[in-house]
Scaffold this motif. Structure first.
Motif, PDB file in Angstrom:
ATOM      1  N   GLY A 125       0.758  -1.136  -0.015  1.00 29.91           N
ATOM      2  CA  GLY A 125       0.027   0.114   0.010  1.00 29.91           C
ATOM      3  C   GLY A 125       0.961   1.425  -0.013  1.00 29.91           C
ATOM      4  O   GLY A 125       1.860   1.422  -0.622  1.00 29.91           O
ATOM      5  N   ASP A 126       0.435   2.287   0.682  1.00 26.24           N
ATOM      6  CA  ASP A 126       0.965   3.557   0.628  1.00 26.24           C
ATOM      7  C   ASP A 126       2.372   3.587   1.412  1.00 26.24           C
ATOM      8  O   ASP A 126       3.451   4.239   1.356  1.00 26.24           O
ATOM      9  CB  ASP A 126       0.351   4.597   1.064  1.00 26.24           C
ATOM     10  N   ASP A 159       1.826  12.872   2.070  1.00 25.25           N
ATOM     11  CA  ASP A 159       0.488  12.964   1.508  1.00 25.25           C
ATOM     12  C   ASP A 159       0.370  13.534   0.328  1.00 25.25           C
ATOM     13  O   ASP A 159       1.007  14.496   0.258  1.00 25.25           O
ATOM     14  CB  ASP A 159      -0.478  13.478   2.678  1.00 25.25           C
ATOM     15  N   THR A 187      -9.186  10.074   3.014  1.00 27.10           N
ATOM     16  CA  THR A 187      -8.983   9.768   1.740  1.00 27.10           C
ATOM     17  C   THR A 187     -10.300   9.749   0.673  1.00 27.10           C
ATOM     18  O   THR A 187     -11.197   9.212   1.343  1.00 27.10           O
ATOM     19  CB  THR A 187      -8.021   8.465   1.424  1.00 27.10           C
ATOM     20  N   ASP A 207      -5.629  12.809   0.554  1.00 28.65           N
ATOM     21  CA  ASP A 207      -5.003  11.887  -0.303  1.00 28.65           C
ATOM     22  C   ASP A 207      -6.231  11.043  -1.002  1.00 28.65           C
ATOM     23  O   ASP A 207      -7.581  10.971  -0.742  1.00 28.65           O
ATOM     24  CB  ASP A 207      -4.181  10.914   0.284  1.00 28.65           C
ATOM     25  N   ASN A 208      -5.783  10.512  -2.129  1.00 23.45           N
ATOM     26  CA  ASN A 208      -6.731   9.458  -2.948  1.00 23.45           C
ATOM     27  C   ASN A 208      -6.403   8.095  -2.422  1.00 23.45           C
ATOM     28  O   ASN A 208      -5.379   7.740  -2.043  1.00 23.45           O
ATOM     29  CB  ASN A 208      -6.405   9.595  -4.442  1.00 23.45           C
ATOM     30  N   GLY A 209      -7.663   7.491  -2.220  1.00 20.90           N
ATOM     31  CA  GLY A 209      -7.501   6.151  -1.731  1.00 20.90           C
ATOM     32  C   GLY A 209      -8.995   5.487  -1.486  1.00 20.90           C
ATOM     33  O   GLY A 209      -9.881   5.892  -2.333  1.00 20.90           O
ATOM     34  N   SER A 210      -8.958   4.808  -0.397  1.00 21.80           N
ATOM     35  CA  SER A 210     -10.526   4.206  -0.084  1.00 21.80           C
ATOM     36  C   SER A 210     -11.538   5.470   0.462  1.00 21.80           C
ATOM     37  O   SER A 210     -11.011   6.316   0.915  1.00 21.80           O
ATOM     38  CB  SER A 210     -10.319   3.116   1.225  1.00 21.80           C
ATOM     39  N   TYR A 241     -11.849   6.909   4.239  1.00 19.57           N
ATOM     40  CA  TYR A 241     -10.752   6.284   5.064  1.00 19.57           C
ATOM     41  C   TYR A 241     -10.101   7.223   6.117  1.00 19.57           C
ATOM     42  O   TYR A 241      -9.362   8.046   5.810  1.00 19.57           O
ATOM     43  CB  TYR A 241      -9.771   5.601   4.138  1.00 19.57           C
ATOM     44  N   SER A 295      -7.586   7.725   9.262  1.00 22.47           N
ATOM     45  CA  SER A 295      -6.325   7.149   9.489  1.00 22.47           C
ATOM     46  C   SER A 295      -6.171   7.245  11.252  1.00 22.47           C
ATOM     47  O   SER A 295      -6.379   8.301  11.542  1.00 22.47           O
ATOM     48  CB  SER A 295      -5.094   7.719   8.920  1.00 22.47           C
TER      49      SER A 295
END
Length: 207
Positions: A15-16, A66, A94, A156-159, A162, A164
């Motif tokens: 992942g990231d 990020d 995200t 950020d781009n992602g799920s 999401y 953290s």
């Protein structure tokens, strides 16, 4: 960065792979993205150093660990905060797709799309006051109340949606799963430009 630094998702993650080091003595945070051990050190796709005694933002157009150019550390939910019953800052989220633009306090965009229906990096969203959080488990409720008061920032781009958090064995996954019941319609976009002291500073005007 110490050789035994923890990698987001574990050493075998694809992942990231964020690595975050908090230096309490120097009051600084060192953050890496796509971090891999390399010889006696680390190699990474990008990184940044944040002085926690300063409100100065990254230069315009610069990313960080990020996509938005913000500190990952600053937007984490931490168990110690939840245990006190209150989180006093915005949280990092995200989104699957974003727009090719950014708004303060973000410093960088991460998209080629001009679709106005997509959020820009740095967009502040707030959980609507009408959303009933009283029946959520405590850990989820504290986070939800922070989203009502301080909101979340697209980082950020992602799920989708999401959030953290800093790793801690005391988190209850069962309690945190209750946050999945929140829908996009439970949030509202907030124009925070009036809080800005300077476009190059994260400081805000007194409320």
């Amino acid at each position: 960065m110490p050789a035994d630094a923890k990698v987001e998702g574990g050493r075998g993650s694809d992942g990231d792979r964020h690595v975050i080091l908090y230096d309490a003595a120097a009051c600084k945070v060192y953050e890496l993205y796509a971090a891999y051990p390399s010889g006696s050190g680390w190699r990474a796709g990008s990184g940044a150093i944040f002085d926690l005694r300063s409100h100065r933002l990254r230069p315009a157009g610069w990313t960080s660990a990020d996509a938005a150019g913000l500190s990952v550390f600053a937007g984490l939910a931490r168990y110690e905060e939840v245990a006190t019953g209150r989180i006093t800052h915005a949280l990092r989220i995200t989104v699957p797709r974003s727009r090719d633009s950014y708004v303060w306090p973000a410093r960088h965009a991460a998209s080629s799309s001009s679709d106005a229906n997509l959020p820009p990096m740095g967009l502040r969203l707030r959980l609507k006051a009408s959303v009933n959080t009283s029946k959520l488990p405590k850990q989820a409720r504290v986070i939800a109340e922070a989203m009502k008061t301080y909101g979340v920032i697209v980082a950020d781009n992602g799920s989708p949606w999401y959030l953290s958090g800093a790793p801690d064995e005391r988190w209850s996954n069962d309690a945190l799963r209750a946050l999945k019941n929140l829908q996009g319609s439970d949030f509202e976009a907030v124009d925070v430009s009036g809080l800005m002291v300077s476009k190059n500073s994260g400081a805000v005007r007194p409320g």
